[in-house]
Scaffold this motif. Structure first.
Motif, short mmCIF file in Angstrom:
data_model
loop_
_atom_site.label_atom_id
_atom_site.label_comp_id
_atom_site.label_asym_id
_atom_site.label_seq_id
_atom_site.Cartn_x
_atom_site.Cartn_y
_atom_site.Cartn_z
N LEU A 92 0.82 -1.20 0.00
CA LEU A 92 0.00 0.00 0.00
C LEU A 92 0.86 1.26 0.00
O LEU A 92 0.55 2.24 -0.68
CB LEU A 92 -0.94 0.00 1.21
CG LEU A 92 -2.13 -0.96 1.12
CD1 LEU A 92 -2.88 -0.98 2.45
CD2 LEU A 92 -3.06 -0.56 -0.01
N GLN A 93 1.94 1.24 0.76
CA GLN A 93 2.85 2.38 0.76
C GLN A 93 3.49 2.56 -0.62
O GLN A 93 3.63 3.69 -1.11
CB GLN A 93 3.93 2.18 1.82
CG GLN A 93 4.93 3.33 1.91
CD GLN A 93 6.01 3.07 2.96
OE1 GLN A 93 5.93 2.10 3.72
NE2 GLN A 93 7.00 3.93 3.00
N THR A 94 3.87 1.47 -1.24
CA THR A 94 4.45 1.54 -2.58
C THR A 94 3.43 2.03 -3.59
O THR A 94 3.78 2.74 -4.54
CB THR A 94 5.00 0.16 -2.99
OG1 THR A 94 5.90 -0.31 -1.99
CG2 THR A 94 5.75 0.25 -4.31
N ARG A 128 1.16 4.22 -3.05
CA ARG A 128 1.15 5.68 -2.95
C ARG A 128 2.36 6.28 -3.65
O ARG A 128 2.26 7.33 -4.29
CB ARG A 128 1.10 6.09 -1.48
CG ARG A 128 -0.23 5.78 -0.80
CD ARG A 128 -0.32 6.42 0.57
NE ARG A 128 0.51 5.71 1.55
CZ ARG A 128 0.07 4.71 2.30
NH1 ARG A 128 -1.17 4.26 2.16
NH2 ARG A 128 0.86 4.14 3.19
N GLN A 129 3.49 5.60 -3.53
CA GLN A 129 4.71 6.09 -4.18
C GLN A 129 4.59 6.04 -5.70
O GLN A 129 5.04 6.95 -6.41
CB GLN A 129 5.92 5.26 -3.74
CG GLN A 129 7.25 5.68 -4.36
CD GLN A 129 7.67 7.08 -3.98
OE1 GLN A 129 7.26 7.59 -2.95
NE2 GLN A 129 8.46 7.72 -4.84
N GLU A 180 -8.32 5.09 -4.03
CA GLU A 180 -7.40 4.09 -3.50
C GLU A 180 -7.09 4.37 -2.03
O GLU A 180 -7.08 3.45 -1.20
CB GLU A 180 -6.12 4.07 -4.30
CG GLU A 180 -5.10 3.05 -3.79
CD GLU A 180 -3.74 3.25 -4.42
OE1 GLU A 180 -3.16 2.25 -4.84
OE2 GLU A 180 -3.28 4.40 -4.47
N ARG A 181 -6.81 5.61 -1.70
CA ARG A 181 -6.45 5.95 -0.32
C ARG A 181 -7.61 5.66 0.64
O ARG A 181 -7.41 5.13 1.73
CB ARG A 181 -6.05 7.42 -0.22
CG ARG A 181 -4.77 7.76 -0.95
CD ARG A 181 -4.32 9.18 -0.66
NE ARG A 181 -3.94 9.33 0.73
CZ ARG A 181 -3.55 10.47 1.27
NH1 ARG A 181 -3.50 11.57 0.53
NH2 ARG A 181 -3.21 10.54 2.54
N SER A 207 -6.44 7.97 -7.42
CA SER A 207 -5.58 8.08 -6.25
C SER A 207 -6.37 8.27 -4.96
O SER A 207 -6.12 7.62 -3.95
CB SER A 207 -4.59 9.24 -6.44
OG SER A 207 -3.75 9.37 -5.32
N ARG A 229 1.98 6.47 -7.45
CA ARG A 229 1.17 7.59 -7.94
C ARG A 229 2.05 8.83 -8.14
O ARG A 229 1.87 9.59 -9.08
CB ARG A 229 0.04 7.91 -6.96
CG ARG A 229 -0.85 6.73 -6.59
CD ARG A 229 -1.41 5.99 -7.79
NE ARG A 229 -2.06 4.77 -7.36
CZ ARG A 229 -1.96 3.60 -7.97
NH1 ARG A 229 -1.23 3.49 -9.05
NH2 ARG A 229 -2.59 2.54 -7.51
N LYS A 230 3.03 9.02 -7.24
CA LYS A 230 3.96 10.13 -7.39
C LYS A 230 4.84 9.93 -8.63
O LYS A 230 5.14 10.89 -9.35
CB LYS A 230 4.83 10.26 -6.14
CG LYS A 230 4.06 10.61 -4.87
CD LYS A 230 4.99 10.70 -3.66
CE LYS A 230 4.21 11.01 -2.39
NZ LYS A 230 5.10 11.06 -1.20
#
Length: 313
Positions: free
Chosen positions: A107-109, A111-112, A274-275, A271, A114-115
């Motif tokens: 999940l953290q990846t 978010r990454q 997803e969050r 995005s 998306r950046k």
């Protein structure tokens, strides 16, 4: 011959803040540096507007600015706009994320990534003469997005190419529907779609393993299930096609589900959705409660997207 926009600047040395602002604006619009104080862009509306804005701002701080257009063969300047180095750096960042990806940090990846997608969009926006580097970077992002989806759902179904038969909703009422427990985007959206549009009294079974699916249950989103990935379609899209559920609002939800499940073109809303869903999944250990909460999200999206269509008519 090409049309080029040329901006010649003389920035006052005393105003370092405004100088930095001008330089950042020139970099953001993709201008190439011919020499100190001389900047170049190929002909396009957004680029011309950006240079005109910089010209106005420089003149407002008592600098000098001259903007004009020239006709020159393109080969002389095209190399100045090569973005290969920027794409290569982005692919290095993608490779690092892929190498560090685990089920625990998926999940953290996500978010990454998306950046990284945002950074890719910023590069492509000023890539006026794209080459193979652009496609290679997009492909690397899609590989990472697919890997994240696999990490979130380690037993994600494989796609098959069988034709999708048209089904009658009346034959699928009051049934038991089964899928893997701890559902993520495709399973959550599919379960919402089933209960909202196909079988209002559907009862859902959350399986420890697809092998636990009872013979009388309709399986979805696992290998060998009645409804799963077909061709380029994820399970949600397969259900839409099977029951002829087509509307602009549902198609927009399908685009979000597809992107968050297997990657591809990113819808604007993806995005944020997803969050929210990731937060619900982490905070709700009970899958029935998770589906209920996620269904409220999908109901809201359906209404919002339908309203968008009406407002655009």
């Amino acid at each position: 011959m090409f049309i080029w926009h040329l901006l010649v600047l003389g920035l006052p040395t005393a105003n370092s803040t405004e100088r930095m602002r001008a330089w950042r604006a020139l970099k953001a619009c993709g201008a190439a540096v011919l020499r100190d104080g001389v900047y170049l862009l190929p002909e396009h509306v957004a680029g011309l507007e950006a240079l005109e804005e910089i010209e106005r701002e420089v003149l407002a701080i008592n600098g000098t600015a001259y903007l004009f257009s020239i006709n020159e063969p393109g080969e002389r300047f095209i190399a100045l706009f090569d973005r290969s180095g920027e794409y290569a750096k982005l692919r290095d960042d993608i490779a690092v994320c892929l190498g560090q990806l685990t089920g625990g940090n998926a999940l953290q990846t996500a978010r990454q990534v998306r950046k990284l997608r945002k950074a890719f969009a910023q590069i492509t926006a000023i890539d006026f003469f794209p080459n193979a580097q652009k496609q290679q970077t997009d492909s690397a992002l899609q590989v990472l997005e697919t890997a994240i989806s696999r990490a979130l759902s380690s037993d994600e179904p494989a796609s098959h190419g069988e034709p999708i038969a048209a089904l009658v909703q009346g034959d699928f009422q009051g049934r038991r529907w089964a899928t893997r427990k701890r559902p993520w985007i495709d399973r959550l959206a599919s379960a919402w779609l089933i209960r909202r549009f196909i079988d209002p009294t559907a009862h859902f079974l959350w399986l420890d393993s697809p092998h636990d699916c009872p013979p009388d249950a309709l399986g979805f989103d696992f290998d060998g299930a009645t409804f799963s990935h077909v061709g380029q379609r994820v399970t949600f899209e397969t259900l839409l096609a099977s029951f002829q559920l087509q509307s602009p609002a549902l198609n927009r939800i399908a685009a979000v589900v597809h992107y968050l499940d297997v990657g591809g073109s990113q819808p604007t809303e993806a995005s944020g959705i997803e969050r929210v869903l990731a937060g619900l999944r982490e905070s709700m250990p009970d899958d029935d409660q998770l589906l209920q909460a996620a269904s409220s999200i999908f109901n809201g999206l359906l209404i919002a997207f339908a309203n968008d269509e009406q407002n655009n008519d």
